[in-house]
Design an enzyme around this catalytic site. Structure first.
Site, PDB file in Angstrom:
ATOM      1  N   SER A   8      34.691 -32.104 -19.679  1.00 16.53           N
ATOM      2  CA  SER A   8      33.851 -33.003 -18.875  1.00 16.53           C
ATOM      3  C   SER A   8      33.560 -32.348 -17.541  1.00 16.53           C
ATOM      4  CB  SER A   8      34.572 -34.326 -18.640  1.00 16.53           C
ATOM      5  OG  SER A   8      33.914 -35.008 -17.588  1.00 16.53           O
ATOM      6  N   HIS A  33      30.572 -32.160 -22.004  1.00 21.79           N
ATOM      7  CA  HIS A  33      30.586 -33.623 -21.854  1.00 21.79           C
ATOM      8  C   HIS A  33      30.028 -33.974 -20.474  1.00 21.79           C
ATOM      9  CE1 HIS A  33      31.982 -37.674 -22.865  1.00 21.79           C
ATOM     10  NE2 HIS A  33      32.395 -37.785 -21.610  1.00 21.79           N
ATOM     11  N   ASP A  35      29.106 -36.930 -17.928  1.00 22.26           N
ATOM     12  CA  ASP A  35      29.410 -38.328 -17.593  1.00 22.26           C
ATOM     13  C   ASP A  35      28.393 -38.904 -16.611  1.00 22.26           C
ATOM     14  OD1 ASP A  35      31.858 -38.968 -19.033  1.00 22.26           O
ATOM     15  OD2 ASP A  35      32.790 -37.395 -17.817  1.00 22.26           O
ATOM     16  N   MET A  37      27.334 -42.085 -14.484  1.00 26.90           N
ATOM     17  CA  MET A  37      27.852 -43.343 -13.930  1.00 26.90           C
ATOM     18  C   MET A  37      26.865 -43.887 -12.909  1.00 26.90           C
ATOM     19  SD  MET A  37      31.817 -42.329 -13.376  1.00 26.90           S
ATOM     20  CE  MET A  37      32.741 -41.358 -14.581  1.00 26.90           C
ATOM     21  N   HIS A  66      27.379 -39.050 -21.962  1.00 28.97           N
ATOM     22  CA  HIS A  66      28.140 -40.302 -22.045  1.00 28.97           C
ATOM     23  C   HIS A  66      27.574 -41.241 -20.981  1.00 28.97           C
ATOM     24  CE1 HIS A  66      32.350 -42.302 -21.242  1.00 28.97           C
ATOM     25  NE2 HIS A  66      31.444 -43.173 -21.651  1.00 28.97           N
ATOM     26  N   MET A  68      27.442 -44.336 -18.867  1.00 25.84           N
ATOM     27  CA  MET A  68      28.180 -45.492 -18.338  1.00 25.84           C
ATOM     28  C   MET A  68      27.219 -46.183 -17.397  1.00 25.84           C
ATOM     29  SD  MET A  68      31.790 -43.492 -17.833  1.00 25.84           S
ATOM     30  CE  MET A  68      30.999 -41.894 -17.957  1.00 25.84           C
ATOM     31  N   MET A 137      37.414 -44.605 -25.482  1.00 25.46           N
ATOM     32  CA  MET A 137      37.940 -44.333 -24.143  1.00 25.46           C
ATOM     33  C   MET A 137      39.445 -44.553 -24.164  1.00 25.46           C
ATOM     34  SD  MET A 137      35.339 -43.479 -22.320  1.00 25.46           S
ATOM     35  CE  MET A 137      36.285 -43.295 -20.808  1.00 25.46           C
ATOM     36  N   ASP A 175      38.288 -39.796 -25.049  1.00 23.17           N
ATOM     37  CA  ASP A 175      37.899 -39.434 -23.679  1.00 23.17           C
ATOM     38  C   ASP A 175      38.825 -40.098 -22.669  1.00 23.17           C
ATOM     39  OD1 ASP A 175      36.596 -38.825 -21.332  1.00 23.17           O
ATOM     40  OD2 ASP A 175      34.739 -39.887 -21.807  1.00 23.17           O
TER      41      ASP A 175
HETATM   42  C1  DX5 Z   1      35.803 -41.227 -17.351  1.00 30.93           C
HETATM   43  C2  DX5 Z   1      34.960 -40.176 -18.026  1.00 30.93           C
HETATM   44  C3  DX5 Z   1      35.738 -39.036 -18.583  1.00 30.93           C
HETATM   45  C4  DX5 Z   1      36.515 -38.231 -17.586  1.00 30.93           C
HETATM   46  C5  DX5 Z   1      37.689 -37.631 -18.290  1.00 30.93           C
HETATM   47  O1  DX5 Z   1      35.032 -42.365 -17.130  1.00 30.93           O
HETATM   48  O2  DX5 Z   1      34.232 -40.745 -19.097  1.00 30.93           O
HETATM   49  O3  DX5 Z   1      34.894 -38.192 -19.350  1.00 30.93           O
HETATM   50  O4  DX5 Z   1      35.793 -37.224 -16.978  1.00 30.93           O
HETATM   51  O5  DX5 Z   1      38.482 -36.993 -17.344  1.00 30.93           O
HETATM   52  P1  DX5 Z   1      39.981 -36.599 -17.615  1.00 30.93           P
HETATM   53  O6  DX5 Z   1      39.998 -35.680 -18.780  1.00 30.93           O
HETATM   54  O7  DX5 Z   1      40.372 -35.977 -16.327  1.00 30.93           O
HETATM   55  O8  DX5 Z   1      40.716 -37.888 -17.905  1.00 30.93           O
HETATM   56 ZN    ZN Z   2      33.147 -39.412 -20.555  1.00 29.72          ZN
END
Ligand code: DX5
Ligand code: ZN
Length: 226
Positions: A8, A33, A35, A37, A66, A68, A137, A175
């Protein structure tokens, strides 16, 4: 089982993002990956289609977006145009789950649903045939560096059964809090695709240039133990 490791970039050095992407792939990672947000569905704000477009030329590896975000649909075509290969979203963030999945497919991407630790699996009931990925998750979404929630192992076993019963070609991705010391157990519960943010990017940050082959090798060695 072919395992996939998906670092990620949330934990990457954003001042050198292109290099950070190229370096994890050179070190043996499979997917990037990504993310997204929105400070609405989750309490954090990260990166959008412009950044996806910027890293697209750096690698041929699949970019695993991903989402969110809420709403979901408006941003899907923008990510497809920006070069995403896989787009996943949280079912409770979409008014019309089947429509969002169709939109991802029509945009030419692989589609998936994401389940928070407390989100029930019944959202799978009528859409299994539309899924390429199921992402569980193992932390609450919003931040990297959180601790793996052990109940996820039971949920993984349940989803693995459903995927096997469906006969579909569906990846089971996990994840949050995935590390060298728990990845083997997570794989035994049925996961085949592993997001790792802080475990990968944290491990390489003290070397210059950042090197990730040791940690990715260690993750793969754990998976090889079976
Ligand atoms: C959290 C993200 C993850 C995050 C994982 O909301 O979706 O992808 O980056 O990070 P680690 O591996 O540090 O838990
Ligand atoms: Zn993620």
């Amino acid at each position: 089982m072919t395992f996939r490791i998906a670092p990620s970039i949330l934990s990457a050095n954003f001042a050198k993002l292109g290099e950070e992407v190229a370096n994890v792939i050179a070190a043996g990672a499979d997917w990037i990956h990504f993310d997204v947000m929105d400070n609405h569905y989750v309490p954090n704000l990260t990166i959008g289609p412009l950044v996806c477009e910027a890293i697209r030329p750096v690698t041929e590896a699949p970019i695993d977006v991903h989402l969110m975000v809420k709403p979901v649909d408006r941003i899907i075509p923008d990510f497809a145009k920006a070069g995403a290969n896989i787009i996943t979203f949280h079912p409770e963030a979409s008014e019309h789950i089947d429509r969002s999945l169709a939109l991802i497919k029509e945009s030419g991407c692989r589609a998936g649903l994401v389940f928070n630790p407390g989100t029930p699996l019944h959202y799978l009931d009528h859409v299994m045939d539309k899924l390429d990925v199921i992402l569980l998750m193992s932390v609450n979404p919003g931040f990297g560096g959180q601790k793996f929630i052990p109940e996820t192992l039971n949920k993984l076993r349940a989803v693995r059964k459903r995927i096997d019963a469906s006969g579909g070609d569906i990846r089971l991705e996990v994840d949050g809090g995935v590390k060298v010391d728990n990845i083997a157990e997570i794989a035994r519960a049925g996961a085949d695709t592993f997001v790792a943010g802080s475990a990968v990017y944290g491990a390489g940050k003290d070397t210059d240039p950042h090197r990730y082959d040791t940690v990715i090798g260690a993750l793969r060695a754990e998976l090889a133990k079976g």
